[in-house]
Motif scaffolding. Sequence first.
Motif, PDB file in Angstrom:
ATOM      1  N   GLU A  20      77.963  29.361  70.859  1.00 35.05           N
ATOM      2  CA  GLU A  20      78.562  28.206  70.206  1.00 35.05           C
ATOM      3  C   GLU A  20      77.873  27.885  68.867  1.00 35.05           C
ATOM      4  OE1 GLU A  20      79.215  24.952  73.013  1.00 35.05           O
ATOM      5  OE2 GLU A  20      78.994  23.594  71.288  1.00 35.05           O
ATOM      6  N   VAL A  21      76.561  27.902  68.879  1.00 37.05           N
ATOM      7  CA  VAL A  21      75.834  27.511  67.663  1.00 37.05           C
ATOM      8  C   VAL A  21      75.876  28.616  66.611  1.00 37.05           C
ATOM      9  CG1 VAL A  21      73.552  26.937  66.726  1.00 37.05           C
ATOM     10  CG2 VAL A  21      74.316  25.932  68.899  1.00 37.05           C
ATOM     11  N   LEU A  22      75.675  29.857  67.048  1.00 36.61           N
ATOM     12  CA  LEU A  22      75.562  30.946  66.067  1.00 36.61           C
ATOM     13  C   LEU A  22      76.898  31.609  65.773  1.00 36.61           C
ATOM     14  CD1 LEU A  22      72.284  32.587  67.463  1.00 36.61           C
ATOM     15  CD2 LEU A  22      72.514  30.796  65.723  1.00 36.61           C
ATOM     16  N   GLN A  23      77.933  31.252  66.564  1.00 38.14           N
ATOM     17  CA  GLN A  23      79.285  31.800  66.343  1.00 38.14           C
ATOM     18  C   GLN A  23      79.260  33.330  66.303  1.00 38.14           C
ATOM     19  OE1 GLN A  23      82.409  29.968  65.813  1.00 38.14           O
ATOM     20  NE2 GLN A  23      81.223  28.385  66.805  1.00 38.14           N
ATOM     21  N   ALA A  41      70.912  34.864  61.881  1.00 34.95           N
ATOM     22  CA  ALA A  41      70.472  33.481  62.081  1.00 34.95           C
ATOM     23  C   ALA A  41      69.143  33.258  61.372  1.00 34.95           C
ATOM     24  CB  ALA A  41      70.315  33.195  63.578  1.00 34.95           C
ATOM     25  N   ASP A  42      69.087  32.230  60.518  1.00 32.62           N
ATOM     26  CA  ASP A  42      67.827  31.921  59.845  1.00 32.62           C
ATOM     27  C   ASP A  42      67.076  30.823  60.610  1.00 32.62           C
ATOM     28  OD1 ASP A  42      69.050  29.520  59.211  1.00 32.62           O
ATOM     29  OD2 ASP A  42      69.481  30.094  57.138  1.00 32.62           O
ATOM     30  N   LEU A  44      66.757  27.654  60.214  1.00 32.02           N
ATOM     31  CA  LEU A  44      67.485  26.421  60.525  1.00 32.02           C
ATOM     32  C   LEU A  44      68.524  26.640  61.616  1.00 32.02           C
ATOM     33  CD1 LEU A  44      68.023  24.600  57.099  1.00 32.02           C
ATOM     34  CD2 LEU A  44      66.281  24.210  58.839  1.00 32.02           C
ATOM     35  N   ASP A  45      69.096  27.848  61.658  1.00 29.02           N
ATOM     36  CA  ASP A  45      70.004  28.179  62.765  1.00 29.02           C
ATOM     37  C   ASP A  45      69.254  28.071  64.087  1.00 29.02           C
ATOM     38  OD1 ASP A  45      72.320  28.847  61.261  1.00 29.02           O
ATOM     39  OD2 ASP A  45      71.459  30.794  60.776  1.00 29.02           O
ATOM     40  N   VAL A  47      66.621  26.248  64.708  1.00 27.82           N
ATOM     41  CA  VAL A  47      66.376  24.832  65.021  1.00 27.82           C
ATOM     42  C   VAL A  47      67.608  24.217  65.683  1.00 27.82           C
ATOM     43  CG1 VAL A  47      65.975  22.537  64.038  1.00 27.82           C
ATOM     44  CG2 VAL A  47      64.685  24.494  63.177  1.00 27.82           C
ATOM     45  N   GLU A  48      68.764  24.533  65.148  1.00 27.87           N
ATOM     46  CA  GLU A  48      69.996  23.976  65.716  1.00 27.87           C
ATOM     47  C   GLU A  48      70.231  24.514  67.126  1.00 27.87           C
ATOM     48  OE1 GLU A  48      73.759  24.804  63.728  1.00 27.87           O
ATOM     49  OE2 GLU A  48      74.358  22.723  63.966  1.00 27.87           O
ATOM     50  N   MET A  51      67.946  22.742  69.530  1.00 27.40           N
ATOM     51  CA  MET A  51      68.467  21.395  69.841  1.00 27.40           C
ATOM     52  C   MET A  51      69.531  21.459  70.928  1.00 27.40           C
ATOM     53  SD  MET A  51      69.157  19.457  66.326  1.00 27.40           S
ATOM     54  CE  MET A  51      67.864  19.006  65.219  1.00 27.40           C
ATOM     55  N   GLU A  54      67.832  22.269  74.247  1.00 27.15           N
ATOM     56  CA  GLU A  54      67.119  21.099  74.787  1.00 27.15           C
ATOM     57  C   GLU A  54      68.097  20.188  75.519  1.00 27.15           C
ATOM     58  OE1 GLU A  54      63.374  20.160  71.810  1.00 27.15           O
ATOM     59  OE2 GLU A  54      65.352  19.521  71.164  1.00 27.15           O
ATOM     60  N   GLU A  55      69.263  19.996  74.899  1.00 31.60           N
ATOM     61  CA  GLU A  55      70.243  19.097  75.489  1.00 31.60           C
ATOM     62  C   GLU A  55      70.842  19.706  76.766  1.00 31.60           C
ATOM     63  OE1 GLU A  55      71.705  16.076  72.929  1.00 31.60           O
ATOM     64  OE2 GLU A  55      73.634  17.117  73.009  1.00 31.60           O
TER      65      GLU A  55
ATOM     66  N   LYS B  65      80.697  29.942  61.527  1.00 28.81           N
ATOM     67  CA  LYS B  65      79.437  29.200  61.539  1.00 28.81           C
ATOM     68  C   LYS B  65      79.303  28.378  60.256  1.00 28.81           C
ATOM     69  CE  LYS B  65      75.378  31.287  60.956  1.00 28.81           C
ATOM     70  NZ  LYS B  65      74.233  32.173  61.239  1.00 28.81           N
ATOM     71  N   ARG B  68      81.417  24.954  59.710  1.00 26.37           N
ATOM     72  CA  ARG B  68      80.926  23.727  60.352  1.00 26.37           C
ATOM     73  C   ARG B  68      79.811  23.092  59.523  1.00 26.37           C
ATOM     74  NH1 ARG B  68      78.244  24.072  65.252  1.00 26.37           N
ATOM     75  NH2 ARG B  68      77.852  26.291  65.036  1.00 26.37           N
ATOM     76  N   ARG B 129      68.410  14.906  67.505  1.00 29.62           N
ATOM     77  CA  ARG B 129      69.669  15.646  67.552  1.00 29.62           C
ATOM     78  C   ARG B 129      70.400  15.680  66.213  1.00 29.62           C
ATOM     79  NH1 ARG B 129      67.412  17.319  70.882  1.00 29.62           N
ATOM     80  NH2 ARG B 129      67.660  17.241  73.137  1.00 29.62           N
TER      81      ARG B 129
END
Lengths: 83, 405
Positions: A20-23, A41-42, A44-45, A47-48, A51, A54-55, B65, B68, B129
Amino acid sequence: MGGQMGPEESFDLFKQCAVEVLQVEPSKIVPEARFADDLDADSLDLVELVMALEEKFGIDVAEAELEGVQTVGQAYELVASKL
Amino acid sequence: MLAVMGAPDGSGAVQGRRVVITGLGVVSSCGIGVGAFWEGLHHLPPPGRSRPVEGLDVSALFGPKEVRRADRFVQMATAAAEQAVQDAGGPDVVAEGPDRAGAHVGTGVGGLDTICEQDRVLIERGAGRVSPFLVPMIMCNRAAAEVSMRYGLRGPCETTVTACAAGTQSIANAARLIATGRCDLMLAGSSEAPLSDLGVAGFANMTALSRSGTSMPFDTARDGFVIGEGAGMLVLEERERALARGARIYAEIAGAASTADAHHITAPAPDGGGAARCMELALADARLSPSDVAHINTHGTSTPPGDAAEAEAIRKVFGPSGPPVTSVKGVLGHTLAAAGSIEAVAVALTIANRSIPPTMGTTEVDPAFELDVVIGEARPWEPGPVVSNSFGFGGHNGSLVIVPA
């Protein structure tokens, strides 16, 4: 929530987050995949992604713990160590 | 003052360097792309408080990516930039001599949608977040940075943030970089995506917005502006370079000027003095007299004080029988910082089509203005020098003089 989860189930959840995050294609999320080279993915990717993890897993990951994390396997181990 | 053509006596100009428009791109509520946009300028949209852009598809420009992580103002600017670049001959043409090519993309509020979304994340889910991409998504210079990276433009990459004057002043600032010899090509324009609930509430509560939901610039019954969004982008090029490669030249940026009202943070100086000085300086920059001007593309937002001040300024400069004027905001509403660059695109098309698009929505021009406002239908027109005005909260005035090539 993580305590009752088996390793396979938790890797699947990890994979969901990463996709989902990195598509990227789910098939690319394998332990040996490198974030920078294989998943585009760098930092900041990452870090996202953390996150989202964690959730999803209800854990906390300190920024310092991410140092040296370069592969999917390393990131998953970091998460799994907290379950 | 810094000018496209140097000081009024010619000093300060780099001899022989002229700035022409060789590419156009536009994302607007009346059409995406210059063809649809020009057609759309001739049709009155239904009344409403806002005029959003519908049907913007950026999937060919951003991966899943990246999309977004690109605020709407960046998506619109990028879509308009891509059109302009393709229109000018493609990325290879634009990036030739990359150290002497730059980007100048203005905005008023930057990534307001993202600020609103991430503020909700902060309140509902906590500081931990908030997206690590917040800062590069909201920063006003992001659209300029985006197009600079995309096309490999390594000269100046900057952003003018002067509210509703930003589009016009961005084009002026970019044109000066070419006229004074620093650059040979600039991707110049502006973008604004202000239609979040927060943005609309802010403008509504300052009583700037039309209660009737009708944009009718210079009309006796005008009651405020309809808020819009969009982006306009132009490829500006040094004339000799454009001629050498056989480029299509839409028009020339012959002059530009900026002044400030130094009066009030949101209200225009009622005598239009700052706006009048701005038009006069822009004309002097272009070595033209008011009597040379064939048309004015006004700021004309449909607010009672704004239109009155601009009309007064036009009368000051051009006398009671000045050139025909129009406001495309009758169709588009007020797209804030995007307005100046969208209107520069409209002026280039007005010259190309030899026709002035009408001020839609306006039926009865306030007789006190003594203005020849083009209403009802388009007016066939012999192309000549055009003044394009933009005025922004803060007292910022910007004028461009765009002439047929």
